[in-house]
Design an enzyme around this catalytic site. Structure first.
Site, mmCIF file in Angstrom:
data_model
loop_
_atom_site.group_PDB
_atom_site.id
_atom_site.type_symbol
_atom_site.label_atom_id
_atom_site.label_comp_id
_atom_site.label_asym_id
_atom_site.label_seq_id
_atom_site.Cartn_x
_atom_site.Cartn_y
_atom_site.Cartn_z
ATOM 1 C CE LYS A 170 38.179 39.388 40.927
ATOM 2 N NZ LYS A 170 37.342 39.450 42.144
ATOM 3 C CB SER B 30 33.843 40.852 40.729
ATOM 4 O OG SER B 30 34.782 40.544 41.750
ATOM 5 C CB SER C 292 33.998 38.718 44.170
ATOM 6 O OG SER C 292 33.284 39.908 43.957
#
Lengths: 449, 90
Positions: A56, A131, A155
């Site tokens: 990420k 996210s 997330s």
């Protein structure tokens, strides 16, 4: 297949993919593959040799961009590796690229990225969840083997649920956050997103454990791989009825079937209750806003990041911060407001009290059983644009995931065996008991194979 | 939330907002805080907060292999190995 061939195949697949899952690609991936292959050939390779990771884009990989999917950090290059990245590389894991996300992790859909939304690999008209949008999408679409995401209020678990992959948020303080761009320091954890439970157990085994660069991580490194073979006969699993309130019918059915499958493997199913689930969303958001607005103060355009010169130093800071997106600004403003002297006791202090109350209920429920379960998300992946204009609707998506963060507990989303859009079943455990989650998830995997 | 309050908050938060943003966020904040005020209907006992143990470490610099030049490479403006920023007052 040789690692370099596998990496080449992934790079080709990423190039062809329309999902917008990646923000940056590792230009040295082919060289890295050859180096690791030589170690494999000489029998000296680490535990993650052969694994291809996506990371990420709020986690630092030295020499690569670290954008947090924001214009603010569009050209920022990490000067060092996050602890989790250092450990992955030390065990010969290969990093293929950095994944798209909601800007500074502000979102539950993957749509707030400065680089455009990530698409759901199961239906490109739908969101992948957020996210850690690109992380889950990249694993689900076969653009890498495993991914690292971060989870402040769901997330990791939300996109895992929407994309049909396994995602685990570890206990607060079990994985170092050094090199993670913080969103809310008391809630953030890094964790794995994988195609199967044993990969997650292996990755967690590598990344967990004490680190002198993060003082919340005090426990020594633990091996979790042994848990995936554990029998779950007699394991007590509490079904939290409040977790089904307002959840879609098809999600409820899939999760109840999942619970039956665990029962078939010998788990004892009991009723459990967490009534304060009804105030989990306001409690989480108020806590997060306060911490987030403070965390975002460092983005001032002076030492790094976007700069737009204003009339003086203060004006330059305020002008530079215009590079931040709408949702990021909304959260900074709300966090500033609720912690101002005049409003603090009404909002932030109440939210801190509510957080303790939720934690208290979660721990009380976990005293009576090993795991708590219910759906990860109240619905399946929604359409792009469906909720983005309505902040409250978007915040409510997090109803079932935030309690784990507020309580510091480990929780995972397990992809259920369903036709159509993926559905995730969530499992919570007591702090440090990821092993029980992994054992139950692996038992489910075996039951449905 | 009126425009003046948001304006004040945005100054504290160091965000220059456009007129349109001030209006739009104002509307948003009313509905968000209105929804969040359900927290005030909840009976919340004063539960003792279990503070996590303070784990202090020695105050040693530990910059591993990070070299200052690499960090400075990210600066929007620099001069002679120093950050260059606008002056503090008008």
């Amino acid at each position: 297949m040789k690692l370099s061939e596998k990496v080449q195949a992934y790079l080709d697949a990423i190039n062809r993919s329309k999902l917008n899952a990646f923000v940056s690609i590792n230009k040295n991936a082919e060289n890295d593959a050859e180096k690791i292959q030589r170690k494999i050939n000489s029998g000296k390779a680490g535990r993650l040799a052969g694994y291809v990771f996506s990371i990420k884009d709020n986690i630092a990989v030295s020499g690569m961009r670290l954008t947090c999917a924001s214009k603010m950090l569009e050209n920022y290059v990490s000067p060092y590796d996050a602890t989790v990245v250092k450990r992955i590389i030390a065990e010969d894991g290969l990093i293929i690229g950095k994944t798209n996300m909601d800007e500074f992790a502000c979102g539950a859909s993957g749509e707030t990225s400065y680089f455009g939304p990530t698409l759901n690999p199961h239906d490109e008209k739908r969101v992948p969840g957020g996210s850690s949008a690109g992380s889950a999408a990249s694993v689900a679409a076969g653009l890498c083997d495993v991914s690292l995401g971060s989870d402040t209020g769901g997330s990791i678990r939300c996109p895992s649920s929407f994309c049909g992959v396994f995602g685990l948020k570890p206990t607060y303080g079990s994985v170092s956050r050094y090199g993670l761009v913080d969103m809310a320091m008391s809630l953030d954890q890094i964790g794995p997103i994988t195609k199967n439970v044993s990969d997650a157990a292996l990755v967690l085994s590598v990344i967990n454990g004490s680190d002198k660069m993060d003082n919340t991580v005090v426990k020594r490194q633990e091996d979790y791989t042994k848990f995936t073979r554990k029998n779950i006969k007699g394991m007590k699993i509490g079904v939290v009825e409040e977790f089904f309130d307002g959840c879609d019918h098809n999600v409820e059915k899939a999760v109840r079937d999942g619970i039956e499958a665990l029962k078939g493997k010998g788990a004892e199913i009991v009723n459990a209750s967490v009534p304060k689930t009804s105030i989990a969303v306001p409690t989480y958001y108020l806590n997060m806003f306060a911490e987030f607005s403070s965390a975002m103060q460092k983005f001032d355009g002076l030492k790094y990041g976007f700069r737009k010169n204003g009339s003086d130093l203060n004006d330059t800071v305020a002008e530079s911060r215009s590079a931040l997106g709408e949702e990021v600004k909304r959260r900074i403003l709300l966090g500033t407001y609720i912690t101002m002297k005049e409003f603090r006791s009404k909002w932030y202090s109440t939210a801190l009290k509510a957080r303790e109350a939720i934690k208290h209920e979660m721990l009380a429920a976990l005293k009576k059983c090993d795991l708590l379960t219910g759906p990860t998300m109240p619905f399946t992946a929604f359409k792009l644009g469906e909720k983005i204009k309505d902040p409250i609707e978007m915040y409510l998506s997090d109803m079932l995931t935030v309690s784990a963060n507020l309580s510091g507990l480990p929780a995972a989303s397990i992809p259920l065996n369903v036709k159509g859009l993926p559905v995730g079943m969530q499992l919570h455990a007591n702090a440090g008991e990821e092993g029980k989650i992994l054992a139950a998830a692996a038992a489910y995997e075996r039951a449905t194979k | 939330m009126d425009k003046d309050t948001i304006k004040k908050v945005s100054e504290v938060a160091r965000l220059n907002l456009t007129d349109e943003e001030l209006t739009d966020f104002g509307k948003d904040f009313d509905s968000i805080l209105d929804y969040f005020s359900k927290l005030h209907d909840e009976k919340l006992k004063d539960l003792p907060s279990k503070e996590t143990a303070s784990v202090l470490r020695n105050d040693e610099t530990s910059i591993d292999n990070v070299i200052p030049e690499k960090i400075l490479d990210n600066a929007p403006e620099k001069e002679n190995n120093l950050y260059k920023v606008p002056k503090g007052s008008k």
